[in-house]
Design an enzyme around this catalytic site. Sequence first.
Site, mmCIF file in Angstrom:
data_model
loop_
_atom_site.group_PDB
_atom_site.id
_atom_site.type_symbol
_atom_site.label_atom_id
_atom_site.label_comp_id
_atom_site.label_asym_id
_atom_site.label_seq_id
_atom_site.Cartn_x
_atom_site.Cartn_y
_atom_site.Cartn_z
ATOM 1 N N ALA A 177 -3.639 52.837 14.601
ATOM 2 C CA ALA A 177 -4.725 52.008 14.066
ATOM 3 C C ALA A 177 -6.048 52.743 13.932
ATOM 4 O O ALA A 177 -7.094 52.119 13.795
ATOM 5 C CB ALA A 177 -4.904 50.768 14.948
ATOM 6 N N HIS A 233 -9.155 57.926 11.298
ATOM 7 C CA HIS A 233 -9.640 59.248 11.705
ATOM 8 C C HIS A 233 -10.723 59.730 10.743
ATOM 9 O O HIS A 233 -10.795 59.282 9.603
ATOM 10 C CB HIS A 233 -8.501 60.271 11.660
ATOM 11 C CG HIS A 233 -7.303 59.897 12.475
ATOM 12 N ND1 HIS A 233 -7.284 59.976 13.839
ATOM 13 C CD2 HIS A 233 -6.079 59.449 12.115
ATOM 14 C CE1 HIS A 233 -6.099 59.592 14.286
ATOM 15 N NE2 HIS A 233 -5.348 59.260 13.259
ATOM 16 N N VAL A 264 15.781 49.535 -3.276
ATOM 17 C CA VAL A 264 15.941 50.362 -4.474
ATOM 18 C C VAL A 264 17.071 51.352 -4.210
ATOM 19 O O VAL A 264 17.042 52.099 -3.221
ATOM 20 C CB VAL A 264 14.621 51.087 -4.807
ATOM 21 C CG1 VAL A 264 14.825 52.095 -5.932
ATOM 22 C CG2 VAL A 264 13.552 50.071 -5.179
ATOM 23 N N LYS A 302 -1.671 65.435 16.050
ATOM 24 C CA LYS A 302 -3.040 65.642 16.521
ATOM 25 C C LYS A 302 -3.126 65.674 18.045
ATOM 26 O O LYS A 302 -4.130 66.046 18.601
ATOM 27 C CB LYS A 302 -3.942 64.545 15.950
ATOM 28 C CG LYS A 302 -4.306 64.824 14.499
ATOM 29 C CD LYS A 302 -5.222 63.781 13.937
ATOM 30 C CE LYS A 302 -4.487 62.531 13.534
ATOM 31 N NZ LYS A 302 -3.452 62.755 12.521
ATOM 32 N N ILE A 314 3.474 60.918 3.670
ATOM 33 C CA ILE A 314 2.249 60.256 4.155
ATOM 34 C C ILE A 314 2.391 59.978 5.652
ATOM 35 O O ILE A 314 2.564 58.842 6.092
ATOM 36 C CB ILE A 314 1.942 58.969 3.346
ATOM 37 C CG1 ILE A 314 2.005 59.239 1.836
ATOM 38 C CG2 ILE A 314 0.576 58.424 3.741
ATOM 39 C CD1 ILE A 314 0.978 60.217 1.299
ATOM 40 N N SER A 348 0.514 60.703 9.531
ATOM 41 C CA SER A 348 -0.874 60.550 9.940
ATOM 42 C C SER A 348 -1.680 61.688 9.328
ATOM 43 O O SER A 348 -1.200 62.819 9.293
ATOM 44 C CB SER A 348 -0.969 60.612 11.466
ATOM 45 O OG SER A 348 -2.283 60.342 11.867
ATOM 46 N N CYS A 352 -1.625 32.867 25.970
ATOM 47 C CA CYS A 352 -2.302 34.149 26.270
ATOM 48 C C CYS A 352 -3.348 34.462 25.200
ATOM 49 O O CYS A 352 -4.451 34.887 25.495
ATOM 50 C CB CYS A 352 -1.309 35.300 26.311
ATOM 51 S SG CYS A 352 -0.011 35.141 27.519
ATOM 52 N N CYS A 385 5.360 31.218 24.541
ATOM 53 C CA CYS A 385 5.292 30.691 23.169
ATOM 54 C C CYS A 385 6.554 30.939 22.347
ATOM 55 O O CYS A 385 6.739 30.322 21.304
ATOM 56 C CB CYS A 385 4.085 31.272 22.434
ATOM 57 S SG CYS A 385 4.201 33.049 22.127
HETATM 58 C C1 LIG Z 1 3.242 56.799 15.990
HETATM 59 C C2 LIG Z 1 2.366 56.862 14.777
HETATM 60 C C3 LIG Z 1 0.984 56.811 14.916
HETATM 61 C C4 LIG Z 1 0.162 56.899 13.798
HETATM 62 N N1 LIG Z 1 -1.178 56.747 13.953
HETATM 63 C C5 LIG Z 1 -1.982 56.792 12.867
HETATM 64 C C6 LIG Z 1 -3.371 56.581 13.002
HETATM 65 O O1 LIG Z 1 -3.879 56.249 14.077
HETATM 66 N N2 LIG Z 1 -4.138 56.733 11.896
HETATM 67 C C7 LIG Z 1 -3.611 57.068 10.678
HETATM 68 O O2 LIG Z 1 -4.366 57.252 9.739
HETATM 69 N N3 LIG Z 1 -2.287 57.196 10.514
HETATM 70 C C8 LIG Z 1 -1.462 57.051 11.568
HETATM 71 N N4 LIG Z 1 -0.120 57.166 11.414
HETATM 72 C C9 LIG Z 1 0.428 57.364 10.072
HETATM 73 C C10 LIG Z 1 0.504 56.049 9.290
HETATM 74 O O3 LIG Z 1 1.158 55.068 10.045
HETATM 75 C C11 LIG Z 1 1.268 56.310 7.997
HETATM 76 O O4 LIG Z 1 0.666 57.380 7.329
HETATM 77 C C12 LIG Z 1 1.272 55.103 7.068
HETATM 78 O O5 LIG Z 1 1.620 53.925 7.741
HETATM 79 C C13 LIG Z 1 2.255 55.372 5.942
HETATM 80 O O6 LIG Z 1 2.315 54.235 5.135
HETATM 81 P P1 LIG Z 1 3.374 54.143 3.975
HETATM 82 O O7 LIG Z 1 3.061 52.906 3.224
HETATM 83 O O8 LIG Z 1 3.419 55.427 3.230
HETATM 84 O O9 LIG Z 1 4.794 54.059 4.710
HETATM 85 P P2 LIG Z 1 5.526 52.841 5.433
HETATM 86 O O10 LIG Z 1 4.599 51.966 6.142
HETATM 87 O O11 LIG Z 1 6.636 53.444 6.223
HETATM 88 O O12 LIG Z 1 6.125 51.991 4.236
HETATM 89 C C14 LIG Z 1 7.189 52.431 3.445
HETATM 90 C C15 LIG Z 1 7.961 51.208 2.999
HETATM 91 O O13 LIG Z 1 8.940 51.596 2.047
HETATM 92 C C16 LIG Z 1 10.065 50.757 2.214
HETATM 93 N N5 LIG Z 1 11.227 51.408 1.600
HETATM 94 C C17 LIG Z 1 11.749 52.613 1.929
HETATM 95 N N6 LIG Z 1 12.811 52.885 1.142
HETATM 96 C C18 LIG Z 1 12.960 51.835 0.306
HETATM 97 C C19 LIG Z 1 13.895 51.529 -0.723
HETATM 98 N N7 LIG Z 1 14.885 52.365 -1.063
HETATM 99 N N8 LIG Z 1 13.770 50.345 -1.365
HETATM 100 C C20 LIG Z 1 12.769 49.471 -1.035
HETATM 101 N N9 LIG Z 1 11.868 49.716 -0.064
HETATM 102 C C21 LIG Z 1 11.957 50.883 0.592
HETATM 103 C C22 LIG Z 1 10.171 50.625 3.725
HETATM 104 O O14 LIG Z 1 10.925 49.486 4.089
HETATM 105 C C23 LIG Z 1 8.714 50.533 4.138
HETATM 106 O O15 LIG Z 1 8.290 49.197 4.253
HETATM 107 C C24 LIG Z 1 0.733 57.068 12.509
HETATM 108 C C25 LIG Z 1 2.122 57.080 12.365
HETATM 109 C C26 LIG Z 1 2.935 56.956 13.480
HETATM 110 C C27 LIG Z 1 4.416 56.923 13.306
#
Ligand SMILES: Cc1cc2nc3c(=O)[nH]c(=O)nc-3n(C[C@H](O)[C@H](O)[C@H](O)COP(=O)(O)OP(=O)(O)OC[C@H]3O[C@@H](n4cnc5c(N)ncnc54)[C@H](O)[C@@H]3O)c2cc1C
Length: 508
Positions: free
Chosen positions: A42, A45, A186, A270, A356, A358, A423, A463
């Site tokens: 969350a 950065h 997909v 990081k 994509i 962190s 809570c 709940c």
């Molecule tokens: C432990 C951890 C801590 C992090 N902390 C931070 C932080 O503090 N700050 C920060 O900036 N970033 C942080 N990040 C990184 C951040 O969470 C990600 O960069 C961001 O959430 C990526 O978003 P996204 O939409 O690309 O991917 P996602 O949220 O993974 O979304 C991808 C979506 O695509 C869908 N999908 C995949 N394949 C298919 C398909 N074939 N058909 C249909 N749907 C599909 C999936 O179901 C999913 O919902 C962290 C990540 C992790 C794991």
Amino acid sequence: MVVGAGIIGCAIAREITRYLPDVVVLDKENDVACGASKANNAEVHSGIGEDAGTLKQKLNVRGNRMYDEFVAGLGVDFRRQGLLIVVTPRSVPPEVAEKMGPEELDELLRVKIPEGIVAYGKAAGIEGLRILNREEVLAREPNVTPEAVSGVFDPHYGLVCPYKLTIALAEHAVINGARVILNTEVTGIRVEDGEVRGVITNRGEIATGLVINAAGVFADEVAEMAGAGGFRIHPRKGATLLFDRQVTSEYVRSSVALFRMPGMKKERSKGGGAMPTVEGNLQLGPTAVEVEDKYDTSISAEEIEEIFERFHYLLPNFPKEAVISAFSGVRAPTHEEDFVIEASERVRGFVNVAGIQSPGLASAPAIVEMVMGFLHELGIPREPRPDFDPIRPTTPRFAELDDRERDSLIRKDPRWGNIVCRCEYVTEAEVLAAIHSLVPATDMDGVKRRTRTGMGRCQGGFCGHRVAAILARELGIPVTEVTKSGGGSPLYLGENKEFLQPGRSGHA
Ligand SMILES: Cc1cc2nc3c(=O)[nH]c(=O)nc-3n(C[C@H](O)[C@H](O)[C@H](O)COP(=O)(O)OP(=O)(O)OC[C@H]3O[C@@H](n4cnc5c(N)ncnc54)[C@H](O)[C@@H]3O)c2cc1C
């Protein structure tokens, strides 16, 4: 058409609706924010932790600056709590420290490292970092190790709830004409004569000339479906411990991290730290473990111990007994460890927004800006729509209202007076609003992400069955069909003593 309803897919869809109402977001899960966007730390950065010269750093620095505008009108809390980088004798590898005299080491820890951090930030365009001496570090964060020698305060760091932001972006896109289609995987991309013609899903084919691949850890596979790949994603899991906010809301004022000289970190991340959430829970973590399975969100006892050990030094007195939960998410790094944001040169109409990891959450506004550059080239109008609605209406949070406001709501609808989660002080009216929202919650976790039911100390003990009963009633299904998080996660296995009834058999 956007593949993936995480923070990136939903933010891109919302932005497209500024120009064109006609956008569809597809996700294989039964809700938005079911990938990394629900299980991260969350933090918005500033870019100080990223490698110089990477696209990640460039977009992170810019994205951080754009955040206030990015969240405006969404009804989502965002605050800049800052980051305290703490310098201690453990910031330097022992083999380096051993070769130094005490004065030289002291100079390194007190002066050279903090100055180096500030200079590194400046080179990346991050201004306003402040060097703190030991007393200032401990005055800012009294729970930090007394071994602190100096520190640097970065005021740009922010906090936002990542799944609430994703839900808000999806709803804002829907308000402006988008469609979010869930439970739709997909499985192929139709490409003819080098151009995208459609998306093939487990529920049929949808014609489109434009596909934005925001599929998180699966983005390499979706890119391959179109013949527009060329990068591999190797999943990297990260586990985090979450503490009771009643105990930890004032434990740290800002995010806190231990500085380690380049080369000291074993893991490719990081390095984590202690972070509050917008709601006031302390988080410790995350770990960084390479995994085979892109769905691996398990957490082992060893990982929990590792987090305890790692942060015991930085925050010696953290309230171990106040841990209420642990979660893990899967990062989506490529082998180059940088974002891959490109309009495919091989397949016209296919845009990759991949790798994509962190700081994807922090960089989201700048990622969207970069992607829109490609989309305008590919035919999305450049002129904003005059009828774009900048505001997403929100449901009041009962817990945050004063008595007069509460009374007024209860008079209008008594369900505002029915506390479902004790809570977190969540009412039946809020649960109903989540179930009947523009991107509706259809399971326990969906309600939880929207309202905070089950997020308190008892973790749903009070709940849980109340929320399940409301879900069953509103969805018109038996309570035994209510799930925790979609198919394969039933809450109830059957009725009480069902297997003892005459003529019924069951497992012993
Ligand atoms: C432990 C951890 C801590 C992090 N902390 C931070 C932080 O503090 N700050 C920060 O900036 N970033 C942080 N990040 C990184 C951040 O969470 C990600 O960069 C961001 O959430 C990526 O978003 P996204 O939409 O690309 O991917 P996602 O949220 O993974 O979304 C991808 C979506 O695509 C869908 N999908 C995949 N394949 C298919 C398909 N074939 N058909 C249909 N749907 C599909 C999936 O179901 C999913 O919902 C962290 C990540 C992790 C794991």
